[in-house]
Scaffold this active site. Structure first.
Site, short mmCIF file in Angstrom:
data_model
loop_
_atom_site.label_atom_id
_atom_site.label_comp_id
_atom_site.label_asym_id
_atom_site.label_seq_id
_atom_site.Cartn_x
_atom_site.Cartn_y
_atom_site.Cartn_z
N TYR A 256 -6.11 6.82 3.69
CA TYR A 256 -6.26 5.70 2.75
C TYR A 256 -5.52 4.46 3.25
O TYR A 256 -6.08 3.37 3.34
CB TYR A 256 -5.76 6.07 1.34
N GLU B 102 0.83 -1.21 0.00
CA GLU B 102 0.00 0.00 0.00
C GLU B 102 0.86 1.26 0.00
O GLU B 102 0.51 2.26 -0.61
CB GLU B 102 -0.94 0.00 1.21
N ASP C 82 -9.37 5.99 -2.56
CA ASP C 82 -8.20 6.36 -3.34
C ASP C 82 -8.74 6.95 -4.66
O ASP C 82 -9.92 7.21 -4.78
CB ASP C 82 -7.32 5.14 -3.60
#
Length: 356
Positions: free
Chosen positions: A122, A39, A140
């Site tokens: 996020y 991520e 996102d």
DNA sequence: AACGCGGGGAA
DNA sequence: TTCCCAGCGTT
């Protein structure tokens, strides 16, 4: 959206995801650290770009503890070429915090994750839902676009972070089912990445086309409305490549600024003469190699590259305030060093053998 | 809210 | 060229 409509949306999209999800290296990873790493690398960076970096990084530093104990130089080197190098520094700092404050195990809640360096709204939602099965939303660029179209949201969606309205919507849409939030979030993102794409959405292939208000109103392709980005500011620089057959002089950029912590040939936005003087060089001894252009999101860098001999000097003065270290580096070590893509271009143009 | 922060793929 | 990508931190 009514409750039954939300249910239908969840059912269709989750079923589509089960059948059509992309096969990615971090899919199905057990280790929260691996999810976190993916991520972080994926922040503003395409999946295809990330994959080789992710695999190499995880191979070299397979656990939070090993990352925490690695040198910053090593971490930046593994990040070299990926861009947004602050991510690497923050990931490193956060790993040390995880070891120090969480016994080496990543926290599971959004609130605790958010306290880690480099983990924003996020990433916290993504790690919490995907790695720990928590019921946490993510927004996102993909999710913001998909939701803006599904619900025909015509107001500006500010940056990839998304508006408060989109975050609230994403939270409302989360399935109640145990451990389904991770798949749901990834389903939204996969839909955005493969079907509900920015320019020409492939609505005919969309599993939820019948539920899409933007589609019904003929607005889909034009959403979300984005604010136009400013053009990158032009910057002229000059870089001096001092090299022998076996070594090249590199300086380390100070942390916190552009390319912080990375090594590069000494450069300046000012006159070549001043830079040469700071290194005790005669401009007449430098050979012009040419110019190159390197475009960043906020800068358009036009770099003139000059080259000179390294000589026999053992120690060098700092070539200006941009730097905090300087060293003659063996060319055999360049490939494993912490450099930006711009540095690779400069070394290539200067004709340094075995450049990264 | 705006900006600094990389690099690259696709149209 | 232009867009924009599994964003975050600072101001």
């Amino acid at each position: 959206m009514t409750r039954p409509a939300a249910r239908a949306l969840q059912r269709k999209l989750l079923s589509w995801y089960a059948a059509s999800k992309r096969d990615l290296p971090w899919r199905g990873a057990r280790d929260p650290y691996a999810i976190w790493l993916s991520e972080t690398m994926l922040q503003q960076t395409r999946v295809e770009t990330v994959i080789p970096y992710y695999q190499r990084f995880l191979r070299e530093l397979p656990t939070v503890r090993e990352l925490a104990e690695a040198t910053e130089e090593r971490v930046l080197s593994l990040w070299s070429g990926l861009g947004y190098y602050r991510r690497a520094r923050m990931l490193h700092a956060a790993a040390r915090r995880v070891v120090r404050e969480h016994g080496g195990r990543l926290p599971a809640s959004v609130d605790d994750l958010r306290r880690l360096e480099g983990v924003g709204a996020y990433t916290a939602g993504a790690v919490s839902s995907i790695a720990f099965g928590r019921r946490a939303a993510v927004v996102d660029g993909n999710v913001a676009r998909v939701l803006a179209r599904l619900f025909a949201i015509e107001e500006d969606v500010k940056s990839a972070r998304g508006s408060a309205r989109v975050w609230a919507l994403a939270g409302d849409l989360l399935p109640d089912g145990e451990g389904q939030a991770g798949d749901w979030n990834q389903a939204l993102m996969d839909l955005g990445a493969t079907v509900c794409v920015p320019r020409e959405p492939r609505c005919e292939r969309c599993p939820v086309e019948a539920l899409c208000t933007g589609r019904a109103r003929g607005l889909a392709a034009g959403l979300p409305r984005m604010v136009r980005k400013k053009a990158p500011r032009p910057v002229r620089r000059v870089a001096i490549v001092l090299a022998s057959r076996t070594s090249v002089l590199l300086a380390r950029r100070r942390a916190g600024a552009l390319f912080g912590g990375l090594w590069e040939p000494p450069g300046t936005d000012g006159p070549l003469e001043a830079l040469a003087a700071s290194l005790g060089l005669d401009v007449g001894a430098l050979e012009r190699r040419g110019e190159l252009v390197h475009v960043l999101s906020h800068r358009r860098m036009q770099v003139e590259v000059v080259r000179g001999g390294l000589g026999r000097r053992r120690s060098w003065p700092l070539p200006g305030p941009e730097y905090d270290a300087v060293e003659a580096v063996p060319v055999s070590r360049l490939a494993r060093g912490a450099h930006s893509a711009l540095t690779r271009k400069i070394l290539a143009l200067a004709g340094v053998p075995g450049g990264p």
